[in-house]
Scaffold this active site. Structure first.
Site, PDB file in Angstrom:
ATOM      1  N   ALA A  15     -10.296 -54.203  20.021  1.00 22.40           N
ATOM      2  CA  ALA A  15      -9.459 -53.860  21.187  1.00 22.40           C
ATOM      3  C   ALA A  15      -9.156 -52.368  21.292  1.00 22.40           C
ATOM      4  CB  ALA A  15      -8.158 -54.646  21.131  1.00 22.40           C
ATOM      5  N   ARG A  17     -11.203 -49.914  22.074  1.00 21.34           N
ATOM      6  CA  ARG A  17     -11.937 -49.178  23.120  1.00 21.34           C
ATOM      7  C   ARG A  17     -12.796 -50.136  23.939  1.00 21.34           C
ATOM      8  NH1 ARG A  17     -16.570 -46.036  19.523  1.00 21.34           N
ATOM      9  NH2 ARG A  17     -18.136 -47.655  19.808  1.00 21.34           N
ATOM     10  N   SER A  39     -11.575 -52.014  13.964  1.00 23.89           N
ATOM     11  CA  SER A  39     -12.063 -51.814  12.605  1.00 23.89           C
ATOM     12  C   SER A  39     -11.567 -50.514  11.986  1.00 23.89           C
ATOM     13  CB  SER A  39     -13.588 -51.888  12.564  1.00 23.89           C
ATOM     14  OG  SER A  39     -14.148 -50.988  13.474  1.00 23.89           O
ATOM     15  N   SER A 144     -23.746 -61.769  25.452  1.00 19.01           N
ATOM     16  CA  SER A 144     -24.406 -60.687  26.186  1.00 19.01           C
ATOM     17  C   SER A 144     -25.594 -61.278  26.941  1.00 19.01           C
ATOM     18  CB  SER A 144     -24.925 -59.631  25.210  1.00 19.01           C
ATOM     19  OG  SER A 144     -25.835 -58.762  25.854  1.00 19.01           O
ATOM     20  N   TYR A 157     -29.316 -58.373  17.379  1.00 11.92           N
ATOM     21  CA  TYR A 157     -28.225 -58.497  18.351  1.00 11.92           C
ATOM     22  C   TYR A 157     -28.432 -59.731  19.241  1.00 11.92           C
ATOM     23  CZ  TYR A 157     -25.024 -56.709  22.036  1.00 11.92           C
ATOM     24  OH  TYR A 157     -24.013 -56.541  22.950  1.00 11.92           O
ATOM     25  N   ALA A 159     -30.123 -62.413  18.522  1.00 15.38           N
ATOM     26  CA  ALA A 159     -29.924 -63.623  17.708  1.00 15.38           C
ATOM     27  C   ALA A 159     -28.433 -63.923  17.569  1.00 15.38           C
ATOM     28  CB  ALA A 159     -30.564 -63.440  16.336  1.00 15.38           C
TER      29      ALA A 159
HETATM   30  P1  NAD Z   1     -17.583 -50.622  21.757  1.00 12.27           P
HETATM   31  O1  NAD Z   1     -18.530 -50.169  20.699  1.00 12.27           O
HETATM   32  O2  NAD Z   1     -17.123 -49.651  22.770  1.00 12.27           O
HETATM   33  O3  NAD Z   1     -16.279 -51.270  21.072  1.00 12.27           O
HETATM   34  C1  NAD Z   1     -16.431 -52.155  20.023  1.00 12.27           C
HETATM   35  C2  NAD Z   1     -15.075 -52.536  19.451  1.00 12.27           C
HETATM   36  O4  NAD Z   1     -15.314 -53.445  18.370  1.00 12.27           O
HETATM   37  C3  NAD Z   1     -14.281 -51.388  18.875  1.00 12.27           C
HETATM   38  O5  NAD Z   1     -12.921 -51.587  19.191  1.00 12.27           O
HETATM   39  C4  NAD Z   1     -14.465 -51.529  17.358  1.00 12.27           C
HETATM   40  O6  NAD Z   1     -13.340 -51.093  16.616  1.00 12.27           O
HETATM   41  C5  NAD Z   1     -14.614 -53.019  17.234  1.00 12.27           C
HETATM   42  N1  NAD Z   1     -15.319 -53.438  16.034  1.00 12.27           N
HETATM   43  C6  NAD Z   1     -16.598 -53.140  15.653  1.00 12.27           C
HETATM   44  N2  NAD Z   1     -16.867 -53.725  14.470  1.00 12.27           N
HETATM   45  C7  NAD Z   1     -15.750 -54.392  14.105  1.00 12.27           C
HETATM   46  C8  NAD Z   1     -15.398 -55.185  12.991  1.00 12.27           C
HETATM   47  N3  NAD Z   1     -16.272 -55.414  11.999  1.00 12.27           N
HETATM   48  N4  NAD Z   1     -14.154 -55.729  12.949  1.00 12.27           N
HETATM   49  C9  NAD Z   1     -13.257 -55.516  13.930  1.00 12.27           C
HETATM   50  N5  NAD Z   1     -13.543 -54.773  15.016  1.00 12.27           N
HETATM   51  C10 NAD Z   1     -14.766 -54.222  15.088  1.00 12.27           C
HETATM   52  O7  NAD Z   1     -18.275 -51.881  22.429  1.00 12.27           O
HETATM   53  P2  NAD Z   1     -18.160 -52.514  23.906  1.00 12.27           P
HETATM   54  O8  NAD Z   1     -19.265 -51.972  24.730  1.00 12.27           O
HETATM   55  O9  NAD Z   1     -16.773 -52.431  24.394  1.00 12.27           O
HETATM   56  O10 NAD Z   1     -18.553 -54.021  23.576  1.00 12.27           O
HETATM   57  C11 NAD Z   1     -17.584 -55.036  23.325  1.00 12.27           C
HETATM   58  C12 NAD Z   1     -18.297 -56.360  23.193  1.00 12.27           C
HETATM   59  O11 NAD Z   1     -19.046 -56.641  24.366  1.00 12.27           O
HETATM   60  C13 NAD Z   1     -19.305 -56.409  22.033  1.00 12.27           C
HETATM   61  O12 NAD Z   1     -19.311 -57.696  21.457  1.00 12.27           O
HETATM   62  C14 NAD Z   1     -20.624 -56.145  22.734  1.00 12.27           C
HETATM   63  O13 NAD Z   1     -21.710 -56.670  22.004  1.00 12.27           O
HETATM   64  C15 NAD Z   1     -20.405 -56.866  24.039  1.00 12.27           C
HETATM   65  N6  NAD Z   1     -21.265 -56.421  25.128  1.00 12.27           N
HETATM   66  C16 NAD Z   1     -21.236 -55.128  25.563  1.00 12.27           C
HETATM   67  C17 NAD Z   1     -22.072 -54.756  26.610  1.00 12.27           C
HETATM   68  C18 NAD Z   1     -22.110 -53.346  27.163  1.00 12.27           C
HETATM   69  O14 NAD Z   1     -22.955 -53.082  28.028  1.00 12.27           O
HETATM   70  N7  NAD Z   1     -21.240 -52.450  26.724  1.00 12.27           N
HETATM   71  C19 NAD Z   1     -22.929 -55.683  27.176  1.00 12.27           C
HETATM   72  C20 NAD Z   1     -22.930 -56.982  26.704  1.00 12.27           C
HETATM   73  C21 NAD Z   1     -22.082 -57.339  25.685  1.00 12.27           C
END
Ligand code: NAD
Length: 249
Positions: A15, A17, A39, A144, A157, A159
């Site tokens: 949460a 970012r 994290s 995703s 990813y 998988a």
């Molecule tokens: P981001 O990298 O901006 O943020 C990821 C967040 O996850 C951060 O707050 C980080 O602290 C946290 N995090 C990472 N590893 C962690 C761990 N081991 N334990 C606890 N927290 C952890 O990513 P985002 O783009 O905001 O993506 C969020 C979710 O949406 C992810 O699951 C990503 O796979 C999915 N997603 C993103 C997109 C995209 O286009 N950005 C598309 C499809 C799915």
């Protein structure tokens, strides 16, 4: 602030970012108390907490790695100890370690599966008994479009994200009779730090696949999640909702 979720307690992973941040802000704006998991980046998480509190909401920080079973159990305990219940779990934390299969290491594979898929199990497991007892709950898992259609350099990813869909449907079947819904959201190409890391060439190719003609915003995803956790979505479970401007149809 609306009162749609007043009295409800939410736990949002990742949460600090991006999409998780937007979801946390939205659930708080809808009246929920929100536990912010992340994290490593404490100052970013503090900013989200401050923003929620400035708007009159309640938030707490629960730092820890979702891949670690015991750590997650402690974090959930902490939230329930402080706020007495837990109604909404958003399994959003995720990472990428992209590489072609010929170059992908065992560590690249294991780390993505541990965080993105095992993390969903760990958090869901930690709240299941409680939500069943409460006879109500909402779980939303961040998959995703890559989990639906695959992607070059993302076998690990894809998988994990496809695994989340199977997990979601199984959990939905197990928990439906207790008033707990479990759904997955499959975002497309969303403007966050995760996608900012992609090369211009990859971004151009992805843009060509989006009928809506623009990247999604974290708020586009948060809007869908806000619906799935609301009372209005009580009869929707085991579903996979794409928020992708028409990328996959
Ligand atoms: P981001 O990298 O901006 O943020 C990821 C967040 O996850 C951060 O707050 C980080 O602290 C946290 N995090 C990472 N590893 C962690 C761990 N081991 N334990 C606890 N927290 C952890 O990513 P985002 O783009 O905001 O993506 C969020 C979710 O949406 C992810 O699951 C990503 O796979 C999915 N997603 C993103 C997109 C995209 O286009 N950005 C598309 C499809 C799915």
């Amino acid at each position: 602030m609306s009162s749609k979720l007043s009295g409800k307690v939410a736990f949002v992973t990742g949460a600090s970012r991006g999409i998780g941040r937007a979801i946390a802000l939205r659930l708080a704006a809808d009246g929920a108390k929100v536990a912010l998991n992340f994290s490593s980046n404490v100052s970013k998480a503090e900013e989200v907490k401050a923003q929620i509190e400035a708007a009159g909401g309640a938030a707490m920080l629960v730092q820890g790695d979702v891949a670690k079973f015991e750590v997650v159990a402690e974090l959930i305990k902490k939230v329930v100890g402080a706020w007495g219940r837990l109604d909404i779990l958003i399994n959003n934390a995720g990472i990428t370690r992209d590489n072609l299969l010929i170059k992908m290491t065992e560590d690249d594979f294991d780390r993505v599966i541990s965080t993105n898929l095992k993390g969903v199990f760990n958090c869901t497991k930690a709240v299941t008994r409680l939500m069943m007892k409460q006879r109500g709950g909402r779980i939303v898992n961040m998959s995703s479009v890559v989990g639906l259609k695959g992607n070059i350099s993302q076998a690990n990813y894809a998988a994990a994200k496809a695994g989340i869909i199977g997990f979601t449907k199984s959990a939905a079947r197990e928990l439906a009779s207790r008033g707990v819904t479990v759904n997955a959201v499959t975002p497309g190409f969303i403007n966050t730090d995760m996608t900012a890391a992609l090369s211009e060439k990859v971004k151009e190719v992805m843009m060509q696949e989006i009928p809506a003609g623009r990247m999604g915003t974290p708020e586009d995803v948060a809007n869908a999640v806000a619906f799935l956790v609301s009372d209005e979505a009580a009869y929707i479970t085991g579903q996979v909702l794409s928020v992708d401007g028409g990328m996959v149809m």
